[in-house]
Scaffold this active site. Structure first.
Site, PDB file in Angstrom:
ATOM      1  N   GLU A 167       0.843  -1.205   0.000  1.00 22.27           N
ATOM      2  CA  GLU A 167       0.000   0.000   0.000  1.00 22.27           C
ATOM      3  C   GLU A 167       0.879   1.256   0.000  1.00 22.27           C
ATOM      4  O   GLU A 167       1.699   1.456   0.886  1.00 22.27           O
ATOM      5  CB  GLU A 167      -0.895  -0.001   1.250  1.00 22.27           C
ATOM      6  CG  GLU A 167      -1.711   1.280   1.402  1.00 22.27           C
ATOM      7  CD  GLU A 167      -2.506   1.318   2.717  1.00 22.27           C
ATOM      8  OE1 GLU A 167      -2.406   0.369   3.515  1.00 22.27           O
ATOM      9  OE2 GLU A 167      -3.209   2.318   2.926  1.00 22.27           O
ATOM     10  N   ASP A 188      -1.409  -0.917   5.664  1.00 21.62           N
ATOM     11  CA  ASP A 188      -1.369  -0.329   6.996  1.00 21.62           C
ATOM     12  C   ASP A 188      -2.431  -0.915   7.918  1.00 21.62           C
ATOM     13  O   ASP A 188      -3.451  -1.407   7.461  1.00 21.62           O
ATOM     14  CB  ASP A 188      -1.570   1.192   6.915  1.00 21.62           C
ATOM     15  CG  ASP A 188      -0.387   1.879   6.254  1.00 21.62           C
ATOM     16  OD1 ASP A 188       0.721   1.311   6.319  1.00 21.62           O
ATOM     17  OD2 ASP A 188      -0.585   2.965   5.674  1.00 21.62           O
ATOM     18  N   ASP A 191      -4.782   0.317   9.475  1.00 25.31           N
ATOM     19  CA  ASP A 191      -5.846   1.294   9.710  1.00 25.31           C
ATOM     20  C   ASP A 191      -7.017   0.995   8.786  1.00 25.31           C
ATOM     21  O   ASP A 191      -7.013  -0.011   8.081  1.00 25.31           O
ATOM     22  CB  ASP A 191      -5.317   2.725   9.513  1.00 25.31           C
ATOM     23  CG  ASP A 191      -4.784   2.934   8.106  1.00 25.31           C
ATOM     24  OD1 ASP A 191      -5.005   2.056   7.232  1.00 25.31           O
ATOM     25  OD2 ASP A 191      -4.130   3.970   7.864  1.00 25.31           O
ATOM     26  N   ASP A 208      -8.115   2.361   5.986  1.00 28.42           N
ATOM     27  CA  ASP A 208      -7.816   2.264   4.556  1.00 28.42           C
ATOM     28  C   ASP A 208      -7.086   0.969   4.237  1.00 28.42           C
ATOM     29  O   ASP A 208      -7.385   0.295   3.244  1.00 28.42           O
ATOM     30  CB  ASP A 208      -6.949   3.449   4.115  1.00 28.42           C
ATOM     31  CG  ASP A 208      -7.812   4.692   3.899  1.00 28.42           C
ATOM     32  OD1 ASP A 208      -9.055   4.557   3.933  1.00 28.42           O
ATOM     33  OD2 ASP A 208      -7.233   5.781   3.702  1.00 28.42           O
TER      34      ASP A 208
END
Ligand code: TSJ
Length: 649
Positions: free
Chosen positions: A435, A508, A510, A512
């Site tokens: 990512e 990540d 998180d 997203d």
């Protein structure tokens, strides 16, 4: 008789149960956690049979702190009278004679037990102890146990402590109560999984309309009650939360040649089909004759309807089965005798007679309902969905062509962003899908050039749920992945072309990052399923924390590990919390996340990917309220990744 003790010849008939002890695998397949649940389902199935035949409407399942489990129904109670052939009570027969369950039931039950079907005696044989209470005006009790026989040095299994006892205590209850403790000498684990149990109990509640199933776990004080007055209709509704195309599922039921068929259908705005089928309450994951009959029944009926309503003109070809599959959610439940299972996992119905019976009932029920004015709108929605699919079918043919072209492009221009590895052995090679360009840059610097290739993903790859195959192919990110892997997609998929035996998603920790993982898994699930089935897809796990003091540093991948690492570093430690891959320099990224010696990888299973596919439907579905509700309930997005099982590799 009441307190009579057991003589040697009585015990002889119990040798069958000793055989079960000797080779548990022959009877329950495995002594893993799966086998442990199997002996619970043997008992539950008997209660379900009583309910399915109309004699009970409530089943209680309970897990106790001592590791035992109980199942109670409010049925007729296992027969307490003496069984003429064996000279012992019905209860004793059920728990001491192998296969007694099935044989004993013949003539009483129309469609009895299934997959398991080895009978309650197997549960008894593999338990430390088992207690029975039967409520029939008075309370009857009986106990069995397994113990080490000092003379022979062997374990004797499922031995009655005494014959069935009529306690003469009056009761208003009716039914059967069984409590047993799985034997730790038999099973690899004796820890029941609450998650597994409630999942199956809910399924059983869906399949048996009106039945109430009450579950209680004493250890965690967790309580749930399942009761679905809508049965299969409620089942499909629950599958489709968020994106149903019409509010009420189509429901049908009928009987033909002794085969009882029940189904519910509801279409979604998605492009995949989810058809769940069952025989005698047993899931048939590989489908089989009933599913085949159902699908051809659907195709025939909907085509007839389309012609009748002039939605298909005289010159038009019929819709194909696949045209009606897009967005189809359905549950089909069949009850029949002499079930034969086939297929790799023995979850495919082999009985040929199921096919015409199911097709007949499907067509019959649907054509009857076509005439019901209320459903005309629903049928029209289905036809227009199929018409859309038919159009896309032609277009998809062209898309496949371009997939073929993509495949032949090799490492040329399209994969410009891909940093290839130099090694030419696919078994050793790994593709990191990373990512963000900055983390991608770090990964390119850090990697082992020989075996590790890096593909940075800019932003989120597109939402696969709402797009058609061809649009997905046009997307640069997805196109690059397809080209890099070298397998092609969909019906063109060819595993032998795979250039990387580990495909590692690195994003990540998180929201997203979680979305990217789910989207990629959904894409693989739908278009490269074999890649997951063959165990090639992994999720990379960057650490969440660094604990350091002076030149000492330790990484932690979760909160539990953080506590350990703090202890290890000792007083004066500092903590860095990593929010993204981009915060790590190449050396750190290598050490924590990419180095085969030190990293954590989670291997993605097909169930994980199916779960991602299901999540996508909710997360990206049309119905905003469902999505909001879901996000609210699952606010902790890390949970979304719970589905990938931890595995060091
Ligand atoms: F697995 C089991 F056998 F231990 C078990 C059986 C466990 C549980 C929780 C329930 C049962 C069970 C059995 N519930 N209800 C029955 N019913 C019968 O065995 C029964 C009762 C009456 C008659 C009859 O013809 O009158 C026939 C049967 C088979």
């Amino acid at each position: 008789m009441a307190n009579g003790s057991y003589k040697a010849e009585d015990i002889k008939i119990l040798e069958g149960l000793d055989a079960v002890r000797m080779r548990p695998g022959m009877y329950i397949g495995t002594t893993s956690v799966k086998g442990l649940h199997h002996i619970l389902w043997e008992i539950v199935d008997n209660a379900i049979d009583e309910a399915a035949n109309g004699f009970a409407d409530k089943i209680d399942v309970k897990l106790y702190k001592d590791g035992s489990a109980s199942v109670e129904d409010n049925g007729r109670g296992i027969p307490t009278d003496i069984h003429p052939k064996s000279g012992v009570s019905g209860v004793e027969v059920v728990f001491t004679q192998l296969h007694a369950g099935g044989k004993f039931n013949t003539g009483n039950y129309n469609y009895s037990g299934g997959l398991h079907g080895v009978g309650a005696s197997v549960t008894n044989a593999l338990s430390e102890w088992l207690k029975v209470e039967v409520y029939r005006n008075t309370v009857f009790t009986m106990e069995f146990h397994s113990f080490l026989d000092k003379d022979s040095g062997k374990i004797r299994s499922g031995i009655p402590k005494a014959p069935l006892l009529n306690t003469k205590v009056k009761t208003k209850k009716r039914g059967t109560f069984i409590r047993f403790k799985p034997d730790a000498r038999v099973f690899e684990t004796v820890e029941f999984s609450v998650e597994t149990i409630i999942k199956r109990l809910e399924e059983l509640a869906f399949l048996n309309k009106g039945l109430t199933i009450d579950f209680y776990d004493e250890k965690s004080d967790f309580h749930r009650v399942f009761n679905y007055e809508g049965g299969l209709t409620d089942f499909v509704k629950s599958l489709n939360k968020g994106n149903a195309l019409y509010p009420e599922p189509i429901y049908g039921k009928g009987e033909k040649d002794g085969i009882i068929v029940e189904f519910a259908i509801q279409h979604t705005s998605s492009y995949v089909d989810r058809v769940f089928s069952y025989v005698n309450n047993i899931p048939t994951g590989e489908g089989g004759m009933h599913e085949t009959g159902f699908r051809s029944g659907l195709t025939r009926s909907f085509n007839d309807f389309a012609r009748e309503r002039n939605l298909l003109k005289e010159k038009d070809d019929n819709f194909t089965g696949d045209d009606f599959k897009e967005g189809l959610s359905a549950v089909i439940s069949v009850k029949m005798h002499n079930v034969q299972f086939e297929g790799q996992t023995k979850t495919k119905l082999g009985n040929p007679e199921a096919r015409p019976a199911v097709e007949y009932i499907t067509v019959n029920e649907l054509s009857r309902q076509f005439k019901d004015r209320k459903l005309v709108k629903t049928f029209e929605i289905i036809i227009s969905k199929a018409a859309e699919a038919a159009k896309a079918r032609i277009a998809a043919q062209r898309a496949k062509q371009s997939a073929r072209q993509l495949k032949s492009l090799e490492n040329a221009n399209l994969v410009g962003k891909l940093a290839s590895c130099s090694g030419r052995k696919p078994e050793l090679n790994e593709l990191f899908i990373v990512e963000g360009d900055s983390a991608g840059g770090s990964a390119k610097q850090a990697r082992a050039r020989q075996t590790q290739a890096i593909l940075p993903l800019r932003g989120k790859p597109l939402n696969v749920e709402k797009k058609k195959l061809e649009q997905i192919l046009k997307n640069e990110e997805i196109g690059t992945i397809i080209a890099a892997l070298g397998t092609g997609i969909g019906s063109e998929f060819d595993l032998s072309g795979l250039k990387f035996h580990k495909v590692i998603i690195l994003s990540d920790a998180d929201v997203d990052g979680s979305h990217i993982r789910i989207l990629l898994l959904t894409f693989f699930f739908r278009y490269m399923r074999e890649l997951i089935n063959e165990g090639h897809v992994y999720i990379g796990m960057p650490p969440l924390y660094k604990v350091y003091k002076g030149n000492k540093e330790e990484y932690a991948y979760d909160d539990k590990e953080l506590a350990e690492k703090i202890e290890k570093i000792g007083k004066g430690y500092q903590i860095q919390r990593y929010k993204g891959l981009g915060e790590m320099d190449p050396a750190q990224l290598w050490e924590t996340t990419m180095s085969p010696e030190k990293r954590n990888l989670m291997q993605v299973t097909i169930d994980d990917a199916a779960e991602a596919d299901r999540l996508i439907t909710v997360l990206m579905g049309d119905e905003v309220t469902e999505r909001k509700k879901y996000i609210f309930e699952h606010a902790d997005f890390d949970k979304v990744d719970k589905f990938a099982k931890m595995k060091r590799s």
